[in-house]
Design a protein around this motif. Structure first.
Motif, PDB file in Angstrom:
ATOM      1  N   ALA A  15       0.843  -1.202   0.000  1.00  0.00           N
ATOM      2  CA  ALA A  15       0.000   0.000   0.000  1.00  0.00           C
ATOM      3  C   ALA A  15       0.875   1.248   0.000  1.00  0.00           C
ATOM      4  CB  ALA A  15      -0.922   0.000   1.215  1.00  0.00           C
ATOM      5  N   GLU A  16       0.474   2.220  -0.801  1.00  0.00           N
ATOM      6  CA  GLU A  16       1.297   3.436  -0.918  1.00  0.00           C
ATOM      7  C   GLU A  16       0.437   4.673  -1.159  1.00  0.00           C
ATOM      8  OE1 GLU A  16       4.471   3.142  -0.405  1.00  0.00           O
ATOM      9  OE2 GLU A  16       5.135   1.204  -1.201  1.00  0.00           O
ATOM     10  N   VAL A  17       0.850   5.772  -0.528  1.00  0.00           N
ATOM     11  CA  VAL A  17       0.326   7.097  -0.888  1.00  0.00           C
ATOM     12  C   VAL A  17       1.532   7.884  -1.384  1.00  0.00           C
ATOM     13  CG1 VAL A  17      -0.884   9.162  -0.088  1.00  0.00           C
ATOM     14  CG2 VAL A  17      -1.544   6.926   0.800  1.00  0.00           C
ATOM     15  N   LEU A  18       1.974   7.534  -2.586  1.00  0.00           N
ATOM     16  CA  LEU A  18       3.243   8.079  -3.090  1.00  0.00           C
ATOM     17  C   LEU A  18       3.124   9.539  -3.509  1.00  0.00           C
ATOM     18  CD1 LEU A  18       4.534   5.033  -5.099  1.00  0.00           C
ATOM     19  CD2 LEU A  18       5.902   6.335  -3.475  1.00  0.00           C
ATOM     20  N   THR A  31      10.037  12.780 -12.337  1.00  0.00           N
ATOM     21  CA  THR A  31       9.458  11.833 -11.369  1.00  0.00           C
ATOM     22  C   THR A  31       7.938  11.967 -11.228  1.00  0.00           C
ATOM     23  OG1 THR A  31       9.985  13.390  -9.594  1.00  0.00           O
ATOM     24  CG2 THR A  31      11.524  11.545  -9.927  1.00  0.00           C
ATOM     25  N   CYS A  32       7.417  13.201 -11.337  1.00  0.00           N
ATOM     26  CA  CYS A  32       5.991  13.379 -10.965  1.00  0.00           C
ATOM     27  C   CYS A  32       5.039  12.663 -11.910  1.00  0.00           C
ATOM     28  CB  CYS A  32       5.624  14.851 -10.827  1.00  0.00           C
ATOM     29  SG  CYS A  32       5.438  15.724 -12.384  1.00  0.00           S
ATOM     30  N   ILE A  33       5.497  12.368 -13.116  1.00  0.00           N
ATOM     31  CA  ILE A  33       4.619  11.688 -14.081  1.00  0.00           C
ATOM     32  C   ILE A  33       4.477  10.198 -13.770  1.00  0.00           C
ATOM     33  CG2 ILE A  33       5.159  13.290 -15.962  1.00  0.00           C
ATOM     34  CD1 ILE A  33       6.992  10.762 -16.922  1.00  0.00           C
ATOM     35  N   LEU A  34       5.373   9.684 -12.935  1.00  0.00           N
ATOM     36  CA  LEU A  34       5.474   8.226 -12.790  1.00  0.00           C
ATOM     37  C   LEU A  34       4.558   7.634 -11.725  1.00  0.00           C
ATOM     38  CD1 LEU A  34       9.376   7.800 -12.914  1.00  0.00           C
ATOM     39  CD2 LEU A  34       7.754   7.352 -14.764  1.00  0.00           C
ATOM     40  N   PHE A  35       4.423   8.322 -10.594  1.00  0.00           N
ATOM     41  CA  PHE A  35       3.925   7.633  -9.396  1.00  0.00           C
ATOM     42  C   PHE A  35       2.449   7.894  -9.093  1.00  0.00           C
ATOM     43  CE2 PHE A  35       8.535   8.145  -8.864  1.00  0.00           C
ATOM     44  CZ  PHE A  35       8.893   6.820  -8.652  1.00  0.00           C
ATOM     45  N   GLY A  36       1.808   6.895  -8.457  1.00  0.00           N
ATOM     46  CA  GLY A  36       0.407   7.026  -8.048  1.00  0.00           C
ATOM     47  C   GLY A  36       0.161   6.280  -6.744  1.00  0.00           C
ATOM     48  N   ASP A  37      -1.070   6.353  -6.257  1.00  0.00           N
ATOM     49  CA  ASP A  37      -1.446   5.736  -4.973  1.00  0.00           C
ATOM     50  C   ASP A  37      -2.299   4.489  -5.211  1.00  0.00           C
ATOM     51  OD1 ASP A  37      -0.332   8.095  -4.089  1.00  0.00           O
ATOM     52  OD2 ASP A  37      -2.252   9.012  -3.525  1.00  0.00           O
ATOM     53  N   GLY A  38      -2.321   3.608  -4.232  1.00  0.00           N
ATOM     54  CA  GLY A  38      -3.182   2.424  -4.327  1.00  0.00           C
ATOM     55  C   GLY A  38      -2.774   1.376  -3.309  1.00  0.00           C
ATOM     56  N   ALA A  39      -3.559   0.307  -3.261  1.00  0.00           N
ATOM     57  CA  ALA A  39      -3.257  -0.775  -2.312  1.00  0.00           C
ATOM     58  C   ALA A  39      -3.755  -2.103  -2.869  1.00  0.00           C
ATOM     59  CB  ALA A  39      -3.939  -0.511  -0.963  1.00  0.00           C
ATOM     60  N   THR A  73      -2.728   3.119 -13.396  1.00  0.00           N
ATOM     61  CA  THR A  73      -2.284   3.339 -12.009  1.00  0.00           C
ATOM     62  C   THR A  73      -0.983   4.125 -11.870  1.00  0.00           C
ATOM     63  OG1 THR A  73      -1.004   1.295 -12.041  1.00  0.00           O
ATOM     64  CG2 THR A  73      -3.284   1.132 -11.276  1.00  0.00           C
ATOM     65  N   GLY A  74      -0.170   4.193 -12.927  1.00  0.00           N
ATOM     66  CA  GLY A  74       1.206   4.654 -12.745  1.00  0.00           C
ATOM     67  C   GLY A  74       1.946   3.650 -11.884  1.00  0.00           C
ATOM     68  N   ASN A  75       3.083   4.077 -11.372  1.00  0.00           N
ATOM     69  CA  ASN A  75       3.888   3.206 -10.509  1.00  0.00           C
ATOM     70  C   ASN A  75       3.406   3.359  -9.065  1.00  0.00           C
ATOM     71  OD1 ASN A  75       5.848   2.040  -8.912  1.00  0.00           O
ATOM     72  ND2 ASN A  75       7.577   2.895 -10.050  1.00  0.00           N
ATOM     73  N   THR A  76       2.817   2.307  -8.526  1.00  0.00           N
ATOM     74  CA  THR A  76       2.304   2.359  -7.145  1.00  0.00           C
ATOM     75  C   THR A  76       3.193   1.557  -6.204  1.00  0.00           C
ATOM     76  OG1 THR A  76       0.849   0.494  -7.590  1.00  0.00           O
ATOM     77  CG2 THR A  76      -0.111   2.690  -7.839  1.00  0.00           C
ATOM     78  N   SER A  77       4.462   1.396  -6.581  1.00  0.00           N
ATOM     79  CA  SER A  77       5.462   0.737  -5.740  1.00  0.00           C
ATOM     80  C   SER A  77       4.966  -0.624  -5.241  1.00  0.00           C
ATOM     81  CB  SER A  77       5.871   1.670  -4.590  1.00  0.00           C
ATOM     82  OG  SER A  77       6.985   1.154  -3.905  1.00  0.00           O
TER      83      SER A  77
END
Ligand code: ACO
Length: 331
Positions: free
Chosen positions: A143-146, A157-165, A286-290
């Motif tokens: 789970a991430e709130v990136l 970097t800002c184009i890459l990341f998103g949130d989700g679980a 989703t982008g990258n949600t780690s």
């Protein structure tokens, strides 16, 4: 008896916050274009957590769905592992908040930081506890709130990341059940740690006005170097999983890779001559949600009828550290 048991995936769930940030929205924030982002990454949109919500809130939604899917109750869970780099607070762990919100017993609950490999690391640890006979049902969450750790003035970097679980429940398999986790492999190369960091706010550079003034509270990344190493590390981990199980690429029904960049995924698939039609790609949404990316992509693939029970699946990830890993399982 210790070492006699195997784990099966008894339930899965995922959650994306409603609010969406599209490439066109980003065009208004930094010098970029929808076309550039799609061509270089495959990402079209990412989801953003509303103010007041934190990683444990996303984890809670995904976990409730996984519990419903497994037909288990919160009190059946014996351990909680949350893979995250964006915990609610530095301490205590997000897993402890999740335990309370779900209404579990006072079971062992902890976070693990393996960045984008967090879900693979978590599954592997859970699998060991089930194999030894110590626990029967383990909740593993990524789970991430990136978006709160991304600089929306840095277009790289800002184009890459998103949130989700995403959440899975691993349970002790019945004897003779072949829908189990076959193997897991994990690695880390700390020599490459500086390629992807969140430089400020830890014990090396504690929070201060200077940290904020120099944007050290945000993700910092050497994109091209990460790209190269990601392909190499994920390909190695996949090879390791196939060899350990004496399995040919053709025997794998689906690869579910960490969703960072479509070109990285294509390069890994290409190394095994694995057709892209058998690779789950969900990063457009989703982008990258780690650590959330694999369970999010997996759940979407199940919901849309791609992945089915009984199929052989290869999971693989890489992340800051640089960490990497793979899991071969029959779902
Ligand atoms: N919009 C428009 N142009 C951009 C943008 C953008 N958002 N970002 C960079 N550019 C420009 C660069 O400034 C550069 O311009 P220049 O040629 O004038 O210098 C040009 O585009 C090409 O830049 P590159 O960095 O070479 O682009 P590349 O094809 O490598 O793509 C990217 C960049 C998408 C970051 C890629 O390297 C990548 O995906 N790397 C891996 C990133 C990743 O996976 N990170 C997370 C991994 S671990 C984890 O998940 C936590």
């Amino acid at each position: 008896m210790a070492g006699q048991y195997r784990s099966r995936v008894s339930g899965i769930g995922s959650y994306l916050p409603e609010k969406v940030l599209t490439n066109h929205d980003l065009e208004k924030m930094v010098e970029t274009s929808d076309q550039w982002i799609i061509e270089r990454t495959g990402i079209e949109r990412r989801h953003i957590t509303p103010e007041g919500q934190a990683t444990s809130d996303l984890a809670l939604e995904a976990s409730r769905r996984a519990l419903a899917d497994s037909k288990l109750n919160p009190e059946d869970i014996d351990m909680i592992i949350v893979g995250t780099v964006t915990s609610d607070r530095q301490m205590p762990s997000t897993a402890c908040y999740l335990q309370s919100k779900l209404g579990c017993r006072n079971i062992v609950s902890f976070d693990l930081n393996a960045a984008c490999s967090g879900f693979i690391y978590g599954l592997s640890i859970a699998d060991q506890f089930i194999r030894t006979g110590m626990y029967k049902n383990i909740l593993v969450v990524g789970a991430e709130v990136l978006h709160r750790f991304v600089n929306y003035k840095d277009r790289e970097t800002c184009i890459l990341f998103g949130d989700g679980a995403g959440a899975w429940i691993l349970s002790r398999a019945n004897e003779g059940d072949n829908q189990v986790i076959h193997s897991s492999h994990m690695h880390a190369d700390g020599n490459l740690a500086e390629l992807l960091t969140l430089p400020g706010g830890g014990s090396l550079v504690p929070p201060s006005q200077a940290v904020l003034d120099s944007n050290m509270q945000y993700v910092s990344m050497k994109g091209r170097e990460i790209f190269k190493n990601a392909v190499r590390a994920m390909a190695q981990c996949c090879q390791e999983a196939l060899e350990a199980n004496n399995t040919a690429p053709e025997q794998v029904d689906w690869i579910v890779p960490h969703q960072a960049n479509k070109r990285i995924i294509e390069a890994v698939a290409d190394q095994f001559k694995f057709p892209m039609e058998k690779v789950i790609v969900y990063l457009q949404e989703t982008g990258n949600t780690s650590s959330a990316s694999i369970p999010l992509a997996f759940d979407w693939a199940v919901q849309t009828g791609k992945i089915k029970r009984g199929q052989t699946i290869l999971l693989t990830a890489f992340g800051a550290g640089l960490t990497s890993g793979s899991i071969l399982l029959r779902y």
